[in-house]
Design an enzyme around this catalytic site. Structure first.
Site, PDB file in Angstrom:
ATOM      1  N   LYS A  39     -43.047 101.819  30.865  1.00 47.51           N
ATOM      2  CA  LYS A  39     -42.589 100.547  30.313  1.00 47.51           C
ATOM      3  C   LYS A  39     -43.411  99.403  30.896  1.00 47.51           C
ATOM      4  O   LYS A  39     -44.140  99.577  31.880  1.00 47.51           O
ATOM      5  CB  LYS A  39     -41.101 100.342  30.606  1.00 47.51           C
ATOM      6  CG  LYS A  39     -40.761 100.272  32.099  1.00 47.51           C
ATOM      7  CD  LYS A  39     -39.274 100.081  32.299  1.00 47.51           C
ATOM      8  CE  LYS A  39     -38.945  99.993  33.797  1.00 47.51           C
ATOM      9  NZ  LYS A  39     -37.520  99.702  34.037  1.00 47.51           N
ATOM     10  N   TYR A 308     -56.003  70.396  41.294  1.00 48.89           N
ATOM     11  CA  TYR A 308     -54.952  69.455  40.929  1.00 48.89           C
ATOM     12  C   TYR A 308     -54.127  69.038  42.137  1.00 48.89           C
ATOM     13  O   TYR A 308     -53.762  69.854  42.980  1.00 48.89           O
ATOM     14  CB  TYR A 308     -54.013  70.092  39.898  1.00 48.89           C
ATOM     15  CG  TYR A 308     -54.646  70.342  38.554  1.00 48.89           C
ATOM     16  CD1 TYR A 308     -55.072  69.289  37.754  1.00 48.89           C
ATOM     17  CD2 TYR A 308     -54.801  71.641  38.077  1.00 48.89           C
ATOM     18  CE1 TYR A 308     -55.649  69.522  36.516  1.00 48.89           C
ATOM     19  CE2 TYR A 308     -55.369  71.889  36.828  1.00 48.89           C
ATOM     20  CZ  TYR A 308     -55.795  70.817  36.053  1.00 48.89           C
ATOM     21  OH  TYR A 308     -56.354  71.056  34.829  1.00 48.89           O
TER      22      TYR A 308
END
Length: 434
Positions: A39, A308
């Site tokens: 999965k 940033y």
């Protein structure tokens, strides 16, 4: 072989996948089979490629989280049993039936509605188990309408299909999905057994604390599971395949193997917890590495802000390299100013904020150049950055670190130190320019 044009990729060693499966194969009872859990795109490793390797190494079944993941495997030509571990919406029942993918069941109303859909598909008269035609108030009232998609041209990997395969999930203490009382369990079993459209192929539970030092709750769950199984046997039911062990339980209690173990995180060479790793029960080999290449090198002539928010100021003479990987790829922004990478076998620090597509690293002692290979996760020389280390830095578990690596990163598969295939989900880059 597919191509990719960005110098960042995930490398998966299929030999390690095979080795880990064989390690578990030797550890568990001979009668116990391995259900490989693929999965979440095989925990970020790539479901189709891992599934094929797992089956070649001795696994006999696969497990996914939901139907779409199973269909991906079927479309790739994989024909072994596939079990959906999660809830399947009633609108998806017809597709599960068409693709011969097993559903986890635990609600009698779901079974009644599914039976109606499949019976209609088969052209059979619906078998009424107990006369209760009430709707489940917790389910979408529109979900009993089968999908109208034309499936006539699909290649279904079975010669003949008469039933929808189901596994009954017993919630012994996980608190997610599953039957929680003997009364409901008996009702579900009766619904499955009395119907001619279902095939009861399995019964299972899932442990909540198998990776913990304190095994009190684990033992409680196992005892409760056994009690439910004995209850059904006393009622005269012959039990199908039984499974309860995830990776952690398979490592610490291989004698609980029953018909299958569900091998998830351990197949990828990762341990379910730090505690389980400390027991030194099995030696596992991590199959995944993340690599990139230096895209820019700069030597600062004066103090200079990085990224940033300017949370880091480079000093005069400091060497800063740029790497083309960021949080948009699954390299978490939480690693800003505290993560590390490996270059030429040495460890260097991430500086400034990790941006969506790039990050910066401060490098000393060596001279970097554009194109140098950098290891984000994995080994370089004697140094290694493990997923467990990264998980601790960002406050999560190794499972999530692997699963965060998303579709933007190509998967490069190796065997015996050679590239054998490449998967790149950004298909548009492979089309020819207009």
């Amino acid at each position: 072989m597919d191509k990719f044009y960005r110098d960042t990729w995930v490398e998966v060693n299929l030999d390690d996948i095979r080795t880990n499966i064989r390690t578990f194969r030797k550890h568990i009872p001979e009668k116990t089979q391995i259900m490989a859990v693929v999965k979440a795109d095989a925990y970020g490793h790539g479901s189709v490629e891992v599934a094929r390797e797992a089956l070649a190494a001795g696994a006999t079944a696969l497990a996914v989280a939901f139907l779409d993941e199973g269909i991906v495997l079927r479309k790739a030509g994989i024909t072994c049993p596939i079990l959906i571990l999660g809830y399947t919406p009633i609108r998806a029942v017809q597709e599960a039936y068409e693709w011969n993918i097993s559903c986890t069941v635990f609600q009698t109303n779901w079974l009644k509605r599914a039976e109606k859909i499949i019976s209609k598909k088969q052209g059979k008269k619906k078998v009424n188990n107990d006369g209760d035609k009430s709707e489940d108030k917790n389910e979408d009232k529109n979900e009993d309408k089968p999908e109208t998609e034309n499936t006539q041209n699909k290649e279904i990997p079975t010669r003949e299909r008469k039933c929808l395969s189901v596994h009954i999930n017993i919630d012994t203490g996980m608190g997610r999905i599953g039957v929680r009382t003997k009364k409901v369990l008996l009702s579900v079993v009766k619904s499955v057994n009395k119907s001619d459209v279902f095939q009861w192929d399995g019964i299972y539970t899932h442990f909540a604390t198998a990776d913990s030092r304190d095994i009190t709750y684990l033992n409680h769950q196992f005892e409760r599971f056994q009690d439910y199984l004995e209850f059904l046997q006393e009622k005269g039911y012959k039990l199908p395949a039984i499974h309860c062990c995830n990776t952690a339980a398979a490592m610490t209690h291989p004698e609980w193997g029953f018909s299958y173990i569900r091998l998830g995180i351990g197949m990828y060479g990762l341990y379910p917890s730090v505690y389980i790793k400390s027991l030194h029960i099995l030696n596992l080999e991590p199959a995944l590495q993340v690599k990139t290449r230096v895209s820019n090198v700069k030597f600062m002539q004066k103090p200079f802000g990085i990224s940033y928010g300017v949370t880091y100021i480079a000093t005069p003479g400091e060497q800063i390299i740029t790497l083309p990987i960021g949080y948009g790829d699954g390299f978490s922004r939480l690693l800003s100013n505290k993560g590390s990478v490996l270059l030429q076998g040495q460890r260097f620090s991430v500086v400034g904020r990790v941006t969506m597509d790039q990050c910066m690293v401060s490098v000393d002692k060596i001279k970097a150049k554009v194109g140098d290979e950098v290891v984000i996760y994995g080994r370089s020389g004697k140094e290694e950055i493990t997923l467990e280390e990264v998980a601790e830095l960002i406050g999560t578990i190794n499972y999530e670190v692997a699963c965060m690596l998303n579709y933007r990163l190509p998967r490069v598969y190796t065997k015996q130190h050679k590239v054998v295939s490449v998967r790149n989900l950004l298909e548009s880059i492979n089309s020819k320019p207009m």
